[in-house]
Design a protein around this motif. Sequence first.
Motif, PDB file in Angstrom:
ATOM      1  N   ALA A  74       0.838  -1.196   0.000  1.00  0.00           N
ATOM      2  CA  ALA A  74       0.000   0.000   0.000  1.00  0.00           C
ATOM      3  C   ALA A  74       0.875   1.249   0.000  1.00  0.00           C
ATOM      4  N   ASN A  75       0.486   2.243  -0.806  1.00  0.00           N
ATOM      5  CA  ASN A  75       1.180   3.533  -0.861  1.00  0.00           C
ATOM      6  C   ASN A  75       2.640   3.412  -1.318  1.00  0.00           C
ATOM      7  N   LYS A  76       3.023   2.280  -1.939  1.00  0.00           N
ATOM      8  CA  LYS A  76       4.381   2.108  -2.432  1.00  0.00           C
ATOM      9  C   LYS A  76       4.337   1.607  -3.878  1.00  0.00           C
ATOM     10  N   PRO A  77       4.056   2.478  -4.809  1.00  0.00           N
ATOM     11  CA  PRO A  77       3.933   2.050  -6.204  1.00  0.00           C
ATOM     12  C   PRO A  77       5.193   1.334  -6.678  1.00  0.00           C
ATOM     13  N   GLY A  78       4.994   0.190  -7.299  1.00  0.00           N
ATOM     14  CA  GLY A  78       6.115  -0.547  -7.864  1.00  0.00           C
ATOM     15  C   GLY A  78       6.894  -1.353  -6.842  1.00  0.00           C
ATOM     16  N   ASN A  79       6.508  -1.322  -5.566  1.00  0.00           N
ATOM     17  CA  ASN A  79       7.231  -2.042  -4.526  1.00  0.00           C
ATOM     18  C   ASN A  79       6.473  -3.327  -4.202  1.00  0.00           C
ATOM     19  N   PHE A  80       7.027  -4.485  -4.603  1.00  0.00           N
ATOM     20  CA  PHE A  80       6.341  -5.754  -4.418  1.00  0.00           C
ATOM     21  C   PHE A  80       7.174  -6.662  -3.527  1.00  0.00           C
ATOM     22  N   ILE A  81       6.507  -7.585  -2.867  1.00  0.00           N
ATOM     23  CA  ILE A  81       7.194  -8.623  -2.112  1.00  0.00           C
ATOM     24  C   ILE A  81       6.569  -9.956  -2.478  1.00  0.00           C
ATOM     25  N   GLU A  82       7.390 -10.977  -2.662  1.00  0.00           N
ATOM     26  CA  GLU A  82       6.888 -12.290  -3.025  1.00  0.00           C
ATOM     27  C   GLU A  82       6.538 -13.055  -1.757  1.00  0.00           C
ATOM     28  N   ILE A  83       5.299 -13.533  -1.691  1.00  0.00           N
ATOM     29  CA  ILE A  83       4.872 -14.277  -0.509  1.00  0.00           C
ATOM     30  C   ILE A  83       4.272 -15.608  -0.932  1.00  0.00           C
ATOM     31  N   GLU A  84       4.310 -16.550  -0.026  1.00  0.00           N
ATOM     32  CA  GLU A  84       3.698 -17.848  -0.284  1.00  0.00           C
ATOM     33  C   GLU A  84       2.282 -17.854   0.239  1.00  0.00           C
ATOM     34  N   GLU A  85       1.366 -18.291  -0.638  1.00  0.00           N
ATOM     35  CA  GLU A  85      -0.006 -18.453  -0.189  1.00  0.00           C
ATOM     36  C   GLU A  85      -0.096 -19.787   0.561  1.00  0.00           C
ATOM     37  N   PRO A  86      -0.855 -19.851   1.666  1.00  0.00           N
ATOM     38  CA  PRO A  86      -0.960 -21.074   2.443  1.00  0.00           C
ATOM     39  C   PRO A  86      -1.758 -22.139   1.721  1.00  0.00           C
ATOM     40  N   ASN A  87      -1.577 -23.380   2.150  1.00  0.00           N
ATOM     41  CA  ASN A  87      -2.370 -24.473   1.607  1.00  0.00           C
ATOM     42  C   ASN A  87      -3.846 -24.229   1.853  1.00  0.00           C
ATOM     43  N   GLN A  88      -4.662 -24.697   0.922  1.00  0.00           N
ATOM     44  CA  GLN A  88      -6.096 -24.586   1.110  1.00  0.00           C
ATOM     45  C   GLN A  88      -6.498 -25.376   2.344  1.00  0.00           C
ATOM     46  N   GLY A  89      -7.418 -24.844   3.126  1.00  0.00           N
ATOM     47  CA  GLY A  89      -7.879 -25.523   4.322  1.00  0.00           C
ATOM     48  C   GLY A  89      -7.027 -25.250   5.541  1.00  0.00           C
ATOM     49  N   ASP A  90      -5.855 -24.601   5.353  1.00  0.00           N
ATOM     50  CA  ASP A  90      -4.961 -24.337   6.480  1.00  0.00           C
ATOM     51  C   ASP A  90      -5.428 -23.171   7.329  1.00  0.00           C
ATOM     52  N   LEU A  91      -6.098 -22.213   6.730  1.00  0.00           N
ATOM     53  CA  LEU A  91      -6.503 -21.036   7.492  1.00  0.00           C
ATOM     54  C   LEU A  91      -7.812 -20.471   6.969  1.00  0.00           C
ATOM     55  N   PHE A  92      -8.352 -19.580   7.782  1.00  0.00           N
ATOM     56  CA  PHE A  92      -9.599 -18.913   7.449  1.00  0.00           C
ATOM     57  C   PHE A  92      -9.290 -17.447   7.174  1.00  0.00           C
ATOM     58  N   LEU A  93      -9.811 -16.930   6.077  1.00  0.00           N
ATOM     59  CA  LEU A  93      -9.560 -15.546   5.703  1.00  0.00           C
ATOM     60  C   LEU A  93     -10.636 -14.641   6.304  1.00  0.00           C
ATOM     61  N   CYS A  94     -10.213 -13.701   7.142  1.00  0.00           N
ATOM     62  CA  CYS A  94     -11.152 -12.769   7.778  1.00  0.00           C
ATOM     63  C   CYS A  94     -11.467 -11.643   6.805  1.00  0.00           C
ATOM     64  N   GLU A  95     -12.383 -11.907   5.885  1.00  0.00           N
ATOM     65  CA  GLU A  95     -12.715 -10.903   4.875  1.00  0.00           C
ATOM     66  C   GLU A  95     -14.219 -10.802   4.634  1.00  0.00           C
ATOM     67  N   LEU A  96     -15.010 -11.314   5.576  1.00  0.00           N
ATOM     68  CA  LEU A  96     -16.455 -11.258   5.420  1.00  0.00           C
ATOM     69  C   LEU A  96     -16.972  -9.860   5.751  1.00  0.00           C
ATOM     70  N   ALA A  97     -17.982  -9.442   5.025  1.00  0.00           N
ATOM     71  CA  ALA A  97     -18.614  -8.144   5.283  1.00  0.00           C
ATOM     72  C   ALA A  97     -19.891  -8.355   6.091  1.00  0.00           C
ATOM     73  N   ASN A  98     -20.385  -7.278   6.685  1.00  0.00           N
ATOM     74  CA  ASN A  98     -21.669  -7.290   7.404  1.00  0.00           C
ATOM     75  C   ASN A  98     -21.696  -8.310   8.548  1.00  0.00           C
ATOM     76  N   TRP A  99     -20.675  -8.245   9.405  1.00  0.00           N
ATOM     77  CA  TRP A  99     -20.629  -9.150  10.549  1.00  0.00           C
ATOM     78  C   TRP A  99     -21.031  -8.397  11.818  1.00  0.00           C
ATOM     79  N   SER A 100     -21.632  -9.122  12.745  1.00  0.00           N
ATOM     80  CA  SER A 100     -21.983  -8.542  14.039  1.00  0.00           C
ATOM     81  C   SER A 100     -20.909  -8.925  15.054  1.00  0.00           C
ATOM     82  N   ILE A 101     -20.714  -8.076  16.061  1.00  0.00           N
ATOM     83  CA  ILE A 101     -19.642  -8.290  17.033  1.00  0.00           C
ATOM     84  C   ILE A 101     -20.035  -9.392  18.006  1.00  0.00           C
ATOM     85  N   LYS A 102     -19.192 -10.405  18.119  1.00  0.00           N
ATOM     86  CA  LYS A 102     -19.427 -11.518  19.033  1.00  0.00           C
ATOM     87  C   LYS A 102     -18.331 -11.540  20.103  1.00  0.00           C
TER      88      LYS A 102
END
Length: 353
Positions: free
Chosen positions: A19-47
Amino acid sequence: MNAGSNGPKAPKKSLKKHANKPGNFIEIEEPNQGDLFLCELANWSIKDDIASMEIPLYSLAKQKDTKIREYRRGNKIVRIIPSSVGAATVFDKDLLLFIASQIIEANNRNLPVSRTVQIESFDFLLGTDRGDGNGSYDGIIGMLRRLRGTTIETNIPTGVDKVTQTEGFSMIDGFKVLSGKARDTIAIDRKTGKSEKSEKEKVFRFTVTISEWLFNSLMNYEVLTLDRGYFKLSRPTDRRLYEIARKHCGDQAMWKINIDLLAEKIGTDRERFKVRDEIRRSIEADEIPQYRVALDPSATPDDVVFYTRDSRKLSMELIRSNKFDWFQTLERADNLAQWRRKPKTPKPENADV
């Protein structure tokens, strides 16, 4: 979205743009499927998990707190042991609220979940009303360190002879952070008076593995829904008062508690008069969502009263219980001038400290 259920695949690599660094990239490994849960859901209520609403696991201090605290109920003891970086605070808890809310929402949508979650910093900061300034990003690593370093230790009497079994666990089992150089900063060395240049890293994304204890409580829906106004509360005591009210008052019109017992639930060992002063500040601020707080100084020791902001519901309960006259004597947000100038009734000897 979340990983699919077709079995694990080989990790793939992608280019993540800073973010805010045009042209600045870093190579990362994506995790195996099923290894983690992505916290990217919208419209959630606080629990919020019910156990931590009842027991004061989190420090109220805004500065580093390394004091060991104990909470006792009968023969059950919960001990909170901070690390050298300090105890996890009620503001650090926002991260676990965010994670819990996402996991519960995913469960409700029949999506796969995991104890290990991946979070985009911006999503977390936005979702918990923290803003996206540099200070908010800088604070994430400190928050993770305190959550990882704080140990919760419990004793569990078992068997006929009630042999005590002690268990200990951290609030989170581990974390990994993806960060990049965000800016250069200049700091003044207090001893030498010289300025020193340093690089500040900005946290872009991080993964967290929550404790099995918390995950199990989420899977069993041992949670309550909080008002979004919780994240706007800036006073630690107000946050604890709201949690306590939400758990014990709930949908009732009114609920009261002895001030000494309330102090235990809040997680403070301050003298009663200081707790009373803190409660009065909360009454005056009147910022707690869903509920208002009042003080009954005629009780020995004082009672603290939580009551609904729904005036119709409150009126019906006062009429039903014939407590209207008593309610008028309480120190409330809507009669500040009246109780501020009213002389305080002396307490019996040794009734207060």
